[in-house]
Structure formats: structure tokens, C-alpha cells
Design an enzyme around this catalytic site. Sequence first.
Site, PDB file in Angstrom:
ATOM      1  N   LYS A  44      59.074 -52.057  43.247  1.00 26.27           N
ATOM      2  CA  LYS A  44      60.350 -52.390  42.602  1.00 26.27           C
ATOM      3  C   LYS A  44      60.464 -53.894  42.321  1.00 26.27           C
ATOM      4  O   LYS A  44      61.053 -54.285  41.304  1.00 26.27           O
ATOM      5  CB  LYS A  44      61.524 -51.903  43.452  1.00 26.27           C
ATOM      6  CG  LYS A  44      61.643 -50.376  43.516  1.00 26.27           C
ATOM      7  CD  LYS A  44      61.753 -49.736  42.145  1.00 26.27           C
ATOM      8  CE  LYS A  44      62.338 -48.331  42.181  1.00 26.27           C
ATOM      9  NZ  LYS A  44      62.281 -47.667  40.858  1.00 26.27           N
ATOM     10  N   TYR A  77      57.252 -49.199  48.217  1.00 27.36           N
ATOM     11  CA  TYR A  77      58.400 -49.094  47.298  1.00 27.36           C
ATOM     12  C   TYR A  77      58.971 -50.475  46.967  1.00 27.36           C
ATOM     13  O   TYR A  77      59.264 -50.777  45.802  1.00 27.36           O
ATOM     14  CB  TYR A  77      59.455 -48.213  47.965  1.00 27.36           C
ATOM     15  CG  TYR A  77      60.678 -47.908  47.145  1.00 27.36           C
ATOM     16  CD1 TYR A  77      60.621 -47.019  46.069  1.00 27.36           C
ATOM     17  CD2 TYR A  77      61.911 -48.474  47.458  1.00 27.36           C
ATOM     18  CE1 TYR A  77      61.754 -46.716  45.345  1.00 27.36           C
ATOM     19  CE2 TYR A  77      63.052 -48.177  46.741  1.00 27.36           C
ATOM     20  CZ  TYR A  77      62.966 -47.293  45.684  1.00 27.36           C
ATOM     21  OH  TYR A  77      64.099 -46.999  44.960  1.00 27.36           O
TER      22      TYR A  77
HETATM   23  N1  LIG Z   1      69.476 -43.257  44.429  1.00 31.09           N
HETATM   24  C1  LIG Z   1      69.581 -44.568  44.609  1.00 31.09           C
HETATM   25  O1  LIG Z   1      70.558 -45.066  45.222  1.00 31.09           O
HETATM   26  C2  LIG Z   1      68.543 -45.490  44.061  1.00 31.09           C
HETATM   27  C3  LIG Z   1      68.601 -46.833  44.439  1.00 31.09           C
HETATM   28  C4  LIG Z   1      67.680 -47.720  43.874  1.00 31.09           C
HETATM   29  C5  LIG Z   1      66.732 -47.236  42.990  1.00 31.09           C
HETATM   30  N2  LIG Z   1      66.687 -45.923  42.678  1.00 31.09           N
HETATM   31  C6  LIG Z   1      65.653 -45.507  41.738  1.00 31.09           C
HETATM   32  O2  LIG Z   1      66.221 -44.684  40.742  1.00 31.09           O
HETATM   33  C7  LIG Z   1      65.244 -43.734  40.293  1.00 31.09           C
HETATM   34  C8  LIG Z   1      65.791 -42.324  40.413  1.00 31.09           C
HETATM   35  O3  LIG Z   1      66.143 -42.093  41.749  1.00 31.09           O
HETATM   36  P1  LIG Z   1      66.975 -40.821  42.245  1.00 31.09           P
HETATM   37  O4  LIG Z   1      67.738 -41.268  43.432  1.00 31.09           O
HETATM   38  O5  LIG Z   1      67.665 -40.172  41.091  1.00 31.09           O
HETATM   39  O6  LIG Z   1      65.766 -39.894  42.758  1.00 31.09           O
HETATM   40  P2  LIG Z   1      65.605 -38.301  42.747  1.00 31.09           P
HETATM   41  O7  LIG Z   1      64.551 -38.037  43.773  1.00 31.09           O
HETATM   42  O8  LIG Z   1      66.932 -37.631  42.882  1.00 31.09           O
HETATM   43  O9  LIG Z   1      65.030 -38.006  41.282  1.00 31.09           O
HETATM   44  C9  LIG Z   1      63.779 -38.483  40.858  1.00 31.09           C
HETATM   45  C10 LIG Z   1      63.208 -37.533  39.831  1.00 31.09           C
HETATM   46  O10 LIG Z   1      61.932 -38.053  39.419  1.00 31.09           O
HETATM   47  C11 LIG Z   1      61.017 -36.968  39.353  1.00 31.09           C
HETATM   48  N3  LIG Z   1      59.655 -37.497  39.503  1.00 31.09           N
HETATM   49  C12 LIG Z   1      59.037 -37.891  40.640  1.00 31.09           C
HETATM   50  N4  LIG Z   1      57.793 -38.322  40.356  1.00 31.09           N
HETATM   51  C13 LIG Z   1      57.619 -38.175  39.001  1.00 31.09           C
HETATM   52  C14 LIG Z   1      56.554 -38.454  38.110  1.00 31.09           C
HETATM   53  N5  LIG Z   1      55.374 -38.972  38.525  1.00 31.09           N
HETATM   54  N6  LIG Z   1      56.743 -38.202  36.781  1.00 31.09           N
HETATM   55  C15 LIG Z   1      57.899 -37.679  36.335  1.00 31.09           C
HETATM   56  N7  LIG Z   1      58.947 -37.403  37.144  1.00 31.09           N
HETATM   57  C16 LIG Z   1      58.813 -37.652  38.462  1.00 31.09           C
HETATM   58  C17 LIG Z   1      61.439 -36.051  40.478  1.00 31.09           C
HETATM   59  O11 LIG Z   1      60.928 -34.731  40.289  1.00 31.09           O
HETATM   60  C18 LIG Z   1      62.963 -36.128  40.381  1.00 31.09           C
HETATM   61  O12 LIG Z   1      63.491 -35.156  39.515  1.00 31.09           O
HETATM   62  C19 LIG Z   1      63.997 -44.006  41.105  1.00 31.09           C
HETATM   63  O13 LIG Z   1      63.147 -44.872  40.407  1.00 31.09           O
HETATM   64  C20 LIG Z   1      64.551 -44.678  42.344  1.00 31.09           C
HETATM   65  O14 LIG Z   1      63.590 -45.465  42.991  1.00 31.09           O
HETATM   66  C21 LIG Z   1      67.564 -45.035  43.205  1.00 31.09           C
END
Ligand SMILES: NC(=O)c1ccc[n+]([C@@H]2O[C@H](COP(=O)([O-])OP(=O)(O)OC[C@H]3O[C@@H](n4cnc5c(N)ncnc54)[C@H](O)[C@@H]3O)[C@@H](O)[C@H]2O)c1
Length: 305
Positions: free
Chosen positions: A162, A158
Amino acid sequence: MPSIDLTGKVAVVTGSGRGLGLAYAHALAAHGASVVVNDVDEAVAEAAVKSIAEAGGSAVAEVVPVGTTEAAERLVNRAVEEFGRLDILVTNAGILRDKVLWKMSDDDFDAVITTHLKGTFTCARAAAVRMREQGEGGTLILVGSPAGQRGNFGQTNYSAAKAGIAAFARTWSMELGRANITVNAIVPVAATAMTETIPAFAPYVEALKNGQPFPDFLRKGEGFGTPEDCAALVPFLASEAARSITGQAIGIGGDKVAIWSHPQEIKAAYADGGWTPDTLAEAFPTSVGAELQSVGVPAPKFPEA
Ligand SMILES: NC(=O)c1ccc[n+]([C@@H]2O[C@H](COP(=O)([O-])OP(=O)(O)OC[C@H]3O[C@@H](n4cnc5c(N)ncnc54)[C@H](O)[C@@H]3O)[C@@H](O)[C@H]2O)c1
């Protein structure tokens, strides 16, 4: 105060069935953009479309796992077929497969790299082709992470993906500048399914679900809040007000917005004719070695009880 109006613009948001992506899709639609919601999970994608429509917005669902050229082309084609064009892409889809290096399997590595890094590359490439053909500029919003900026224990796959995505933003901002396509990496932090599993945050996420607000030390100190807090950045970056912002890594979460520094040399030392292992051993500790950098996402600082 500029008012953000994305009427007539068309967006694709990957992984927007839940979590941050859903909040981005809602925010774009609320500011007038038509949205292609994408997810692997058909039920959440359809529910997202319904909730956007109920809020007065316009959206369709395209259910496909991002990570391949075919998926990327399906998303761009859907935007064009349904709404006639593409102006905004948010590459948000993501998964975690956390393990320490010596326990990480090839499958763990490939799944995360495919979804995040290749998913971002293939979707951005397809969008760039379309936006360059349209000749009216565009907005690519890539999604980074504190783990990519600083490294994080247990996140080989990851953090590499990123960090690569932040590098994409810098490179593509140069390549797409002439076409008036901005490219930024956002670095969100929010309570979602992904962060709920972090033990330090779990009680606060639980409290939030019960209708209690996050305390200030989380919203301000940690920049940790709701997906909706992060979503404000997306319509802003897609708007006319942000046309000069490109190639940046922008942190967002809770009450905080931040600019991340780009990697750069912070101290240098020189030896006439070049360095040898011995002269490095002698000079390193008191010259560049005095500036060794910290690594890792800092643990949350909880107030004294
Ligand atoms: N939540 C945080 O604090 C945080 C921090 C840094 C980065 N991020 C990044 O933000 C993004 C969203 O994170 P989140 O926390 O909302 O995650 P989440 O798990 O709540 O949602 C992610 C969504 O992506 C979908 N998904 C997974 N693989 C997929 C694919 N191959 N094609 C299409 N859809 C797919 C999942 O079904 C889900 O609905 C991610 O890239 C994550 O790495 C989140």
C-alpha cells in the site's frame, strides 16, 4: 453545486464483486458510467452485474485474478470490446495475509504483493496505454490504506504494497499529467469482510448489519462507516470537477474526507564538511532527533463508558 455526470464514460473496477469495489462500481454506474466488474469470484461478479442492471446501470463481468499482464490486458480489452473505450480505472482488488515479520512465509508475501502492487502496476500500465491512445485524458484511482501510510503491526506485505501504491500515484501523476490522466490514491476505511475481523470494530459491524447506524465517534472520529460512504469519492475523482486533483492520497470514510501529507523532511541539521558518528551521537537527540515520528495506525478511541 456541480452535478457529476459520467454518461459515455467507461470504467474498470478490480475486485468489485463485493465490499468497497462493489460500492465503487455501483456509484460509477449510478452516475452514468458503463462498468467492467472484475473479481476472482464468479458468483459475486455476476451478482454485482445483475444488481447494477437492476439499479438501471450498465455493467459486464470479467472474472480473472489481477496480478498479471494478461489479466490487465483482458480487463482493458473487455472495456473496449464491450463499451468502445476506457476512461476510468479503479485498482481495488485486494487480499490480506497478515503475520508478523518472523512468521511471514514467501507465499504470504508474494500473494499480497502480486495482487495489490503488481495488480495495480499491470492494470494501470494497460489502462495508461489505452488512455494515451484515445488522447482524451482519463482517471486512475489507486487504492491505498492507512496501513501503507503509517505501517501496521502484522502487515509487512500489505503495508509495503500500500505504501508502494501511494508512491505509484505520485510518480504516475507526473508521468501522465501531459496526457490529462489524473492519478490519485484513495485511502478508504469501511466496514467490509476485510475489516469485520478487527475485534474492536466487530460489535459495530454486527450492529450495522442489524440495521443500526454507526455512532458518531466512529463516523466522525475514526472516519469509519459503510462502503457507500467511501464510494462518493470515486465518481467525483472521475469527473470534470476533479480534473486538477492528481498525485494525492485522499482519505475517505464515514463522515470524513481528508488529504494525507506526503512524506517530506520536517527538520534538518547541518555540520560543516559532513557528519561523523560521534558528531551525530552528540547532536542528534537535540536536533532532528527531537522530531522522531510515530508509527502505526492508531487504535480506535472509544468513548468513556
Ligand atoms: N475495508 C477497509 O476498511 C479498507 C481499508 C483500507 C484499504 N482497503 C482496501 O480496499 C480494497 C477493497 O477492500 P474490501 O475491504 O472491500 O475487501 P473485500 O475482501 O471485501 O473485497 C475484495 C474483493 O477483491 C476480490 N479479489 C481478491 N483478490 C483478487 C484478484 N487477484 N483479482 C480480482 N479480484 C480479487 C475478492 O474476491 C473480493 O471480492 C482493498 O484493496 C483493500 O486493501 C480497505
